[in-house]
Design a protein around this motif. Structure first.
Motif, PDB file in Angstrom:
ATOM      1  N   TRP A  76      17.464 -27.903   1.482  1.00  0.00           N
ATOM      2  CA  TRP A  76      17.931 -26.518   1.643  1.00  0.00           C
ATOM      3  C   TRP A  76      19.448 -26.361   1.499  1.00  0.00           C
ATOM      4  O   TRP A  76      20.000 -25.286   1.756  1.00  0.00           O
ATOM      5  N   GLU A 122      28.408 -25.288  16.531  1.00  0.00           N
ATOM      6  CA  GLU A 122      28.678 -24.062  15.779  1.00  0.00           C
ATOM      7  C   GLU A 122      28.756 -22.825  16.679  1.00  0.00           C
ATOM      8  O   GLU A 122      28.227 -22.802  17.776  1.00  0.00           O
ATOM      9  N   ARG A 123      29.415 -21.801  16.144  1.00  0.00           N
ATOM     10  CA  ARG A 123      29.432 -20.430  16.692  1.00  0.00           C
ATOM     11  C   ARG A 123      29.846 -20.357  18.164  1.00  0.00           C
ATOM     12  O   ARG A 123      29.136 -19.767  18.992  1.00  0.00           O
ATOM     13  N   TYR A 146      19.499 -29.981  12.243  1.00  0.00           N
ATOM     14  CA  TYR A 146      19.277 -28.729  12.988  1.00  0.00           C
ATOM     15  C   TYR A 146      17.926 -28.698  13.727  1.00  0.00           C
ATOM     16  O   TYR A 146      17.417 -27.628  14.034  1.00  0.00           O
ATOM     17  N   GLU A 254      20.153 -14.317  11.488  1.00  0.00           N
ATOM     18  CA  GLU A 254      21.122 -15.298  11.988  1.00  0.00           C
ATOM     19  C   GLU A 254      22.437 -14.589  12.273  1.00  0.00           C
ATOM     20  O   GLU A 254      22.591 -13.388  12.023  1.00  0.00           O
ATOM     21  N   ALA A 255      23.413 -15.358  12.759  1.00  0.00           N
ATOM     22  CA  ALA A 255      24.792 -14.872  12.927  1.00  0.00           C
ATOM     23  C   ALA A 255      24.863 -13.554  13.707  1.00  0.00           C
ATOM     24  O   ALA A 255      25.506 -12.600  13.269  1.00  0.00           O
ATOM     25  N   ALA A 274      21.106 -20.134   4.709  1.00  0.00           N
ATOM     26  CA  ALA A 274      22.054 -21.262   4.838  1.00  0.00           C
ATOM     27  C   ALA A 274      23.501 -20.765   4.726  1.00  0.00           C
ATOM     28  O   ALA A 274      23.873 -19.829   5.424  1.00  0.00           O
ATOM     29  N   TRP A 275      24.319 -21.353   3.820  1.00  0.00           N
ATOM     30  CA  TRP A 275      25.720 -20.920   3.712  1.00  0.00           C
ATOM     31  C   TRP A 275      25.890 -19.752   2.744  1.00  0.00           C
ATOM     32  O   TRP A 275      26.994 -19.215   2.601  1.00  0.00           O
TER      33      TRP A 275
END
Ligand code: DGJ
Length: 371
Positions: A76, A122-123, A146, A254-255, A274-275
């Protein structure tokens, strides 16, 4: 004569400053290399913001070193850099940031430690608990692939750290959500909620929101990402309480960023790619546990379809200005993660009360109506 010289020098500095920094004083310019007061690029990705005693603190993932694609993430495109730590910058005007250093550092040499460089951190989001007088740092802690999907917590007596790491956990073990159905409790190959009931729910991308009454909530992508959860935190903000709800079921968000306006809760988040950037989503709720009503993509203008090549990370309410917010996002560079850039935009509300993010090449708080 001396005064005249100083005035000329000050004007000269103002005039050449945009040529050096890419922006005029007090300006936000999405996507440029944003330098700190020491002249180095600000390194605080997937960040969050805290305002304390008149000072803003920007916390983020400190990304440095080689970007590589581990075998476990090849299917991915999950590139990564080794975990270094959480950075912190401080500012009184939101445009000029002083580097406060690493407030939570990686722990090399111990593969069993959550903060081992081979893991994921992260985050980060920091909230202040008035009762304990502690600053509580929440973050997504994970294995390189993950799969661990846990929340980590650290505390400090000072906003600029250092923070003491307390450990990582899975939320709400052994508890069903408020809005559980009989079907949700049936084990099956695809029922992740039931699979994780005993061990605790998965927690990946996350944010923490503190309500007007001081109660805090964790919003996080769960159940392998398709469904988001919102969990009430304990009074000391160090854990989840077991009171939680499933929201945006099957919508793969997400985010998350969460804020309050006119007595309602608002959320802006991304889809799950993903990114790679995708179209932002927005939603509103009267009750934080739902139901949440989706309001569509808040972005307008060129490249609104992919959030102007960025992904949400935080929405900052401007103190004392109930209608004014800054939307913070990351422009990720999948193959050079440390050079990922920042995109901050003023968040507005339409006449119907929907959040709107119009594109701006450059902008300043004063020019966008700051008082
Ligand atoms: C999307 C998430 O929003 C990021 O925080 C990060 O986990 C990437 N996925 C990894 O691909």
């Amino acid at each position: 004569m001396r005064n005249k010289l100083l005035t000329i020098l000050a004007w000269l500095a103002l005039a050449i400053s945009p040529a050096i920094t890419g922006r005029a004083a007090n300006e936000f310019v999405p996507g440029i290399v944003w330098k700190d007061t020491g002249g180095n690029p600000i390194n605080a990705h997937g960040g969050g913001m805290l305002m304390h005693d008149g000072v803003y603190y920007w916390y983020g993932e400190f990304k440095t070193g080689r970007t590589y694609l581990p075998d476990c993430n090849k299917s991915w495109g999950g590139t990564r850099v080794d975990l270094t730590g959480i950075s912190c910058y401080s500012s009184t005007n939101l445009t000029d940031w002083k580097n406060e250093g690493i407030v939570l550092a990686a722990v090399p040499g111990d593969q069993t430690n959550d903060l081992y460089p081979g893991n994921v951190l992260e985050r980060p989001k920091v909230v202040y608990n008035a009762a304990t007088r502690q600053f509580v740092l929440w973050m997504h802690v994970d294995s390189a692939n993950y799969a661990a999907a846990r929340y980590g917590v650290a505390v400090s007596d000072r906003p600029a750290g250092p923070f003491k790491y307390l450990g990582s956990f899975r939320p709400d073990a052994g508890v069903w959500p408020l809005n559980v159905t009989a079907e949700d409790k049936q084990p099956s190959a695809t029922n992740i909620l039931a699979r994780d009931f005993a061990a605790g729910q998965m927690a990946r991308d996350m944010t923490v929101f503190v309500d007007d009454d001081g109660q805090a909530y964790l919003f996080y992508s769960s159940e392998e990402n398709p469904t988001m959860h919102v969990s009430l935190l304990t009074d000391d903000y160090r854990h989840t309480t077991g009171k939680y709800a499933r929201i945006f079921i099957g919508r793969s968000m997400e985010a998350p960023t969460v804020f309050k306006h006119g007595g309602k809760y608002y959320l802006i988040a991304s889809a799950c790619t993903a990114w790679a950037p995708n179209a932002a989503r927005s939603a509103v709720a009267e009750n934080i546990f739902g139901p949440w009503k989706e309001l569509g993509n808040p972005c307008t203008g060129p490249d609104a379809i992919n959030t102007f090549h960025a992904q949400s990370t935080y929405v900052l309410p401007l103190p004392g200005q109930p209608d004014r917010f800054i939307f913070m996002a990351d422009r990720w560079k999948q193959w050079n993660l440390p050079d990922s850039r920042y995109l901050w935009l003023p968040l507005e509300f339409s006449a119907e009360g929907k959040p709107v993010l119009p594109w701006r090449e450059r902008w300043s708080l004063a020019a966008s109506g700051a008082r």
